[in-house]
Scaffold this motif. Structure first.
Motif, PDB file in Angstrom:
ATOM      1  N   LYS A 232      16.671  73.893  60.399  1.00 32.66           N
ATOM      2  CA  LYS A 232      15.455  72.173  60.467  1.00 32.66           C
ATOM      3  C   LYS A 232      16.011  71.482  60.857  1.00 32.66           C
ATOM      4  O   LYS A 232      17.189  70.564  60.244  1.00 32.66           O
ATOM      5  CB  LYS A 232      14.771  72.428  58.583  1.00 32.66           C
ATOM      6  N   VAL A 233      15.557  70.603  61.872  1.00 35.64           N
ATOM      7  CA  VAL A 233      15.856  69.375  61.526  1.00 35.64           C
ATOM      8  C   VAL A 233      15.312  68.182  62.212  1.00 35.64           C
ATOM      9  O   VAL A 233      13.550  68.405  62.383  1.00 35.64           O
ATOM     10  CB  VAL A 233      16.822  68.953  63.247  1.00 35.64           C
ATOM     11  N   ASP A 234      15.756  67.046  62.113  1.00 33.08           N
ATOM     12  CA  ASP A 234      14.462  65.529  62.443  1.00 33.08           C
ATOM     13  C   ASP A 234      14.705  64.470  62.656  1.00 33.08           C
ATOM     14  O   ASP A 234      15.810  63.767  63.095  1.00 33.08           O
ATOM     15  CB  ASP A 234      14.023  64.920  60.935  1.00 33.08           C
ATOM     16  N   PRO A 235      14.699  64.538  63.958  1.00 34.02           N
ATOM     17  CA  PRO A 235      15.782  63.814  65.330  1.00 34.02           C
ATOM     18  C   PRO A 235      15.517  62.278  65.233  1.00 34.02           C
ATOM     19  O   PRO A 235      15.868  61.760  65.693  1.00 34.02           O
ATOM     20  CB  PRO A 235      14.489  65.049  66.583  1.00 34.02           C
ATOM     21  N   ILE A 236      14.254  62.094  64.130  1.00 28.43           N
ATOM     22  CA  ILE A 236      13.564  60.596  64.123  1.00 28.43           C
ATOM     23  C   ILE A 236      14.769  60.261  62.921  1.00 28.43           C
ATOM     24  O   ILE A 236      15.221  59.213  62.836  1.00 28.43           O
ATOM     25  CB  ILE A 236      11.976  60.478  63.670  1.00 28.43           C
ATOM     26  N   PHE A 237      14.482  60.954  62.066  1.00 31.13           N
ATOM     27  CA  PHE A 237      16.037  60.407  60.580  1.00 31.13           C
ATOM     28  C   PHE A 237      17.024  61.134  60.779  1.00 31.13           C
ATOM     29  O   PHE A 237      17.995  60.609  60.069  1.00 31.13           O
ATOM     30  CB  PHE A 237      14.842  60.702  59.132  1.00 31.13           C
ATOM     31  N   GLU A 238      17.181  61.283  62.101  1.00 24.08           N
ATOM     32  CA  GLU A 238      18.963  62.405  62.076  1.00 24.08           C
ATOM     33  C   GLU A 238      19.332  62.884  61.665  1.00 24.08           C
ATOM     34  O   GLU A 238      20.195  63.096  60.712  1.00 24.08           O
ATOM     35  CB  GLU A 238      19.093  61.763  62.811  1.00 24.08           C
ATOM     36  N   THR A 239      18.325  64.465  60.642  1.00 25.41           N
ATOM     37  CA  THR A 239      19.412  64.845  59.605  1.00 25.41           C
ATOM     38  C   THR A 239      18.820  66.638  60.541  1.00 25.41           C
ATOM     39  O   THR A 239      18.249  66.809  61.208  1.00 25.41           O
ATOM     40  CB  THR A 239      18.092  64.930  58.522  1.00 25.41           C
ATOM     41  N   GLY A 240      19.879  67.156  59.634  1.00 28.64           N
ATOM     42  CA  GLY A 240      19.775  68.768  60.183  1.00 28.64           C
ATOM     43  C   GLY A 240      21.244  68.133  61.868  1.00 28.64           C
ATOM     44  O   GLY A 240      21.317  69.645  62.553  1.00 28.64           O
ATOM     45  N   PHE A 241      21.930  67.371  61.774  1.00 29.04           N
ATOM     46  CA  PHE A 241      22.060  67.867  63.186  1.00 29.04           C
ATOM     47  C   PHE A 241      23.209  68.510  62.708  1.00 29.04           C
ATOM     48  O   PHE A 241      23.603  69.241  64.487  1.00 29.04           O
ATOM     49  CB  PHE A 241      22.732  66.704  63.988  1.00 29.04           C
ATOM     50  N   ASP A 242      24.603  68.652  61.983  1.00 28.73           N
ATOM     51  CA  ASP A 242      25.516  69.118  61.325  1.00 28.73           C
ATOM     52  C   ASP A 242      25.511  70.297  61.793  1.00 28.73           C
ATOM     53  O   ASP A 242      26.170  71.414  62.492  1.00 28.73           O
ATOM     54  CB  ASP A 242      26.053  68.859  61.223  1.00 28.73           C
ATOM     55  N   ASP A 243      24.162  71.028  60.989  1.00 28.36           N
ATOM     56  CA  ASP A 243      23.940  72.148  60.883  1.00 28.36           C
ATOM     57  C   ASP A 243      23.711  72.147  62.293  1.00 28.36           C
ATOM     58  O   ASP A 243      23.870  74.027  62.939  1.00 28.36           O
ATOM     59  CB  ASP A 243      22.825  72.813  60.224  1.00 28.36           C
ATOM     60  N   LEU A 244      23.215  72.170  63.002  1.00 26.75           N
ATOM     61  CA  LEU A 244      22.450  72.689  64.444  1.00 26.75           C
ATOM     62  C   LEU A 244      24.258  72.373  65.621  1.00 26.75           C
ATOM     63  O   LEU A 244      23.754  73.697  65.658  1.00 26.75           O
ATOM     64  CB  LEU A 244      21.534  71.828  65.404  1.00 26.75           C
ATOM     65  N   ILE A 245      24.547  72.199  65.172  1.00 27.05           N
ATOM     66  CA  ILE A 245      25.354  71.853  65.978  1.00 27.05           C
ATOM     67  C   ILE A 245      26.398  72.849  65.584  1.00 27.05           C
ATOM     68  O   ILE A 245      27.133  73.657  66.594  1.00 27.05           O
ATOM     69  CB  ILE A 245      26.501  70.413  66.179  1.00 27.05           C
ATOM     70  N   LYS A 246      26.715  73.096  64.582  1.00 28.30           N
ATOM     71  CA  LYS A 246      27.754  74.172  63.946  1.00 28.30           C
ATOM     72  C   LYS A 246      26.827  75.637  64.272  1.00 28.30           C
ATOM     73  O   LYS A 246      27.522  76.114  64.238  1.00 28.30           O
ATOM     74  CB  LYS A 246      27.950  73.977  62.244  1.00 28.30           C
ATOM     75  N   LYS A 247      25.526  76.004  63.438  1.00 27.15           N
ATOM     76  CA  LYS A 247      25.629  77.348  64.465  1.00 27.15           C
ATOM     77  C   LYS A 247      24.991  77.035  65.782  1.00 27.15           C
ATOM     78  O   LYS A 247      24.919  78.173  66.520  1.00 27.15           O
ATOM     79  CB  LYS A 247      23.564  77.102  63.656  1.00 27.15           C
ATOM     80  N   SER A 248      24.668  76.023  66.288  1.00 30.09           N
ATOM     81  CA  SER A 248      24.658  76.728  68.114  1.00 30.09           C
ATOM     82  C   SER A 248      26.023  77.157  68.193  1.00 30.09           C
ATOM     83  O   SER A 248      26.183  77.789  69.529  1.00 30.09           O
ATOM     84  CB  SER A 248      24.501  75.098  68.587  1.00 30.09           C
ATOM     85  N   TYR A 249      27.324  76.438  68.233  1.00 29.66           N
ATOM     86  CA  TYR A 249      28.452  76.576  68.725  1.00 29.66           C
ATOM     87  C   TYR A 249      29.033  77.903  67.605  1.00 29.66           C
ATOM     88  O   TYR A 249      29.203  79.501  68.667  1.00 29.66           O
ATOM     89  CB  TYR A 249      29.939  76.026  67.306  1.00 29.66           C
ATOM     90  N   GLU A 250      28.615  78.634  66.944  1.00 31.81           N
ATOM     91  CA  GLU A 250      27.843  80.173  66.212  1.00 31.81           C
ATOM     92  C   GLU A 250      27.341  81.029  67.433  1.00 31.81           C
ATOM     93  O   GLU A 250      28.160  82.432  67.950  1.00 31.81           O
ATOM     94  CB  GLU A 250      28.002  79.663  64.407  1.00 31.81           C
ATOM     95  N   LEU A 251      25.941  80.371  67.873  1.00 28.65           N
ATOM     96  CA  LEU A 251      25.766  81.781  69.026  1.00 28.65           C
ATOM     97  C   LEU A 251      26.500  81.841  70.191  1.00 28.65           C
ATOM     98  O   LEU A 251      26.591  82.776  70.306  1.00 28.65           O
ATOM     99  CB  LEU A 251      24.289  79.901  68.864  1.00 28.65           C
ATOM    100  N   LEU A 252      27.239  80.340  70.748  1.00 26.62           N
ATOM    101  CA  LEU A 252      27.735  81.050  71.662  1.00 26.62           C
ATOM    102  C   LEU A 252      28.910  81.414  70.957  1.00 26.62           C
ATOM    103  O   LEU A 252      29.438  82.436  72.269  1.00 26.62           O
ATOM    104  CB  LEU A 252      28.687  79.634  72.075  1.00 26.62           C
ATOM    105  N   GLY A 253      29.573  81.905  70.045  1.00 28.43           N
ATOM    106  CA  GLY A 253      30.147  83.436  69.798  1.00 28.43           C
ATOM    107  C   GLY A 253      31.452  82.140  69.728  1.00 28.43           C
ATOM    108  O   GLY A 253      33.060  83.044  70.056  1.00 28.43           O
ATOM    109  N   LEU A 254      31.849  80.661  69.575  1.00 29.92           N
ATOM    110  CA  LEU A 254      32.537  80.917  69.745  1.00 29.92           C
ATOM    111  C   LEU A 254      33.965  79.858  68.422  1.00 29.92           C
ATOM    112  O   LEU A 254      32.774  80.466  66.999  1.00 29.92           O
ATOM    113  CB  LEU A 254      32.497  78.853  69.830  1.00 29.92           C
ATOM    114  N   ILE A 255      34.699  79.496  68.175  1.00 25.67           N
ATOM    115  CA  ILE A 255      35.817  79.247  67.093  1.00 25.67           C
ATOM    116  C   ILE A 255      36.835  78.288  67.405  1.00 25.67           C
ATOM    117  O   ILE A 255      36.777  77.911  68.188  1.00 25.67           O
ATOM    118  CB  ILE A 255      36.340  80.900  66.533  1.00 25.67           C
ATOM    119  N   THR A 256      37.422  77.955  66.536  1.00 23.82           N
ATOM    120  CA  THR A 256      38.382  76.951  66.434  1.00 23.82           C
ATOM    121  C   THR A 256      39.566  77.285  65.926  1.00 23.82           C
ATOM    122  O   THR A 256      40.125  76.994  64.711  1.00 23.82           O
ATOM    123  CB  THR A 256      37.793  75.160  66.083  1.00 23.82           C
ATOM    124  N   TYR A 257      40.446  76.662  67.097  1.00 20.20           N
ATOM    125  CA  TYR A 257      42.046  76.224  66.104  1.00 20.20           C
ATOM    126  C   TYR A 257      42.424  75.103  66.600  1.00 20.20           C
ATOM    127  O   TYR A 257      42.076  73.805  67.590  1.00 20.20           O
ATOM    128  CB  TYR A 257      43.247  77.876  67.137  1.00 20.20           C
TER     129      TYR A 257
END
Length: 327
Positions: A232-257
């Motif tokens: 869930k995001v709100d582009p006007i109040f800019e909430t939920g962005f961190d969750d969106l970015i992290k889940k997008s990264y996960e959706l793409l099957g990516l990890i970080t070292y």
């Protein structure tokens, strides 16, 4: 960045807040000098992945520079019903989805009489159905064309043609039932035959519910989206962005070292399951062929002054590893 660079397309009907979301997200665009992606189109945004581990490692190492991992978003033109038959920007819309690796499907949940909905009512599940149906229709047409191309070789008993024909017919069965091709189970071999066909309905989907802090009276409750990845995001109040970015990264099957030192602490993006030599290509392509060994420690143990361990070519990199490559 290495070949692990993948993109997620922001998709939706007109007036669902898609471009508002994209514009708000890309305020945190990663400085171009850190990511040599060549020329970035205005509709492409490279966004930093929030990661508290990076800051802690940088502080511990007293690094002069801190560079985050990134995920690339593409703002795709709004879809209308009939896109698969060329309505609106249909063909352009669908071709752009073919080029991305995953889909962030923006679904309008907010009520605003000043923002007209294309169907004249806010109905999130209907919006999902409209978009998914266009993807289904486009794939069904593509599969029919491909099966026609394969028919001669399949009739002659060519093994490869028979294998591809079988899995395409299997996927077509799901499409004919009004389902995304990804709803079926496939063997590793079947996925290999499907992959070159680049089916839209095989791309992973993140449903992005665009709501408002002040108005959440439209609910999305249905078995239709049960088990699906949602945020869930709100582009006007800019909430939920961190969750969106992290889940997008996960959706793409990516990890970080990570690599860390006084010069810089950096998060490197790789595909989940990569072994050490392949992971090294995120830093430089030569690391794969010249790999000798690597020193590895989990980021939490690194902060505690733990011991490094030596690993060889078969070591599978874990999310959160701190690594020193030896070449």
């Amino acid at each position: 960045m290495s070949s692990s660079k993948l993109t997620i397309g922001i998709v939706g009907l007109p007036n669902v807040g898609k471009s508002t979301l994209f514009n708000a997200l890309t305020k945190s665009r990663v400085p171009a000098e850190n990511y040599p992606f060549c020329t970035i189109d205005p509709s492409v945004g490279v966004v930093a992945v929030p990661d508290e581990r990076l800051g802690k490692l940088s502080e511990f190492s007293k690094s002069a520079k801190t560079i985050p991992a990134a995920v690339e978003f593409v703002d795709i033109a709004g879809l209308v019903a009939g896109a698969a038959k060329g309505e609106g920007l249909g063909n352009k819309f669908l071709s752009h989805i073919h080029e991305v690796d995953a889909i962030a499907q923006v679904v309008r949940v907010f009520q605003d009489p000043n923002v007209i909905h294309v169907a004249n009512k806010v109905d999130p599940l209907n919006d999902v159905d409209v978009i998914n149906l266009e993807l289904i229709l486009a794939d069904a047409e593509m599969i029919a064309h491909r099966l026609s191309t394969l028919s001669c070789d399949a009739k002659r008993g060519v093994k490869e043609a028979l294998a591809e024909e079988a899995v395409l017919k299997k996927a077509a069965g799901a499409l004919e039932a009004g389902q995304l091709a990804q709803t079926l189970e496939y063997t590793t071999e079947e996925r290999a035959w499907l992959k070159p066909n680049n089916l839209l309905t095989m791309k992973p989907i993140l449903y992005v519910l665009n709501t408002s802090e002040a108005n959440e009276n439209v609910k999305v409750e249905s078995s239709q989206l049960a088990g699906q990845m949602m945020v869930k995001v709100d582009p006007i109040f800019e909430t939920g962005f961190d969750d969106l970015i992290k889940k997008s990264y996960e959706l793409l099957g990516l990890i970080t070292y990570f690599t860390t030192g006084t010069d810089e602490t950096r998060a490197w993006t790789i595909k989940n399951g990569w072994k050490a030599p392949e992971a090294g290509t995120a830093i430089h392509t030569d690391f794969k062929t010249k790999f000798i060994r690597a020193e590895v420690i989990w980021w939490g143990d690194f902060l505690k002054g733990g011991l490094w361990r030596t690993v060889g070519r078969d070591y599978v990199i874990k999310d959160g590893d701190v690594i020193e490559f030896k070449i």
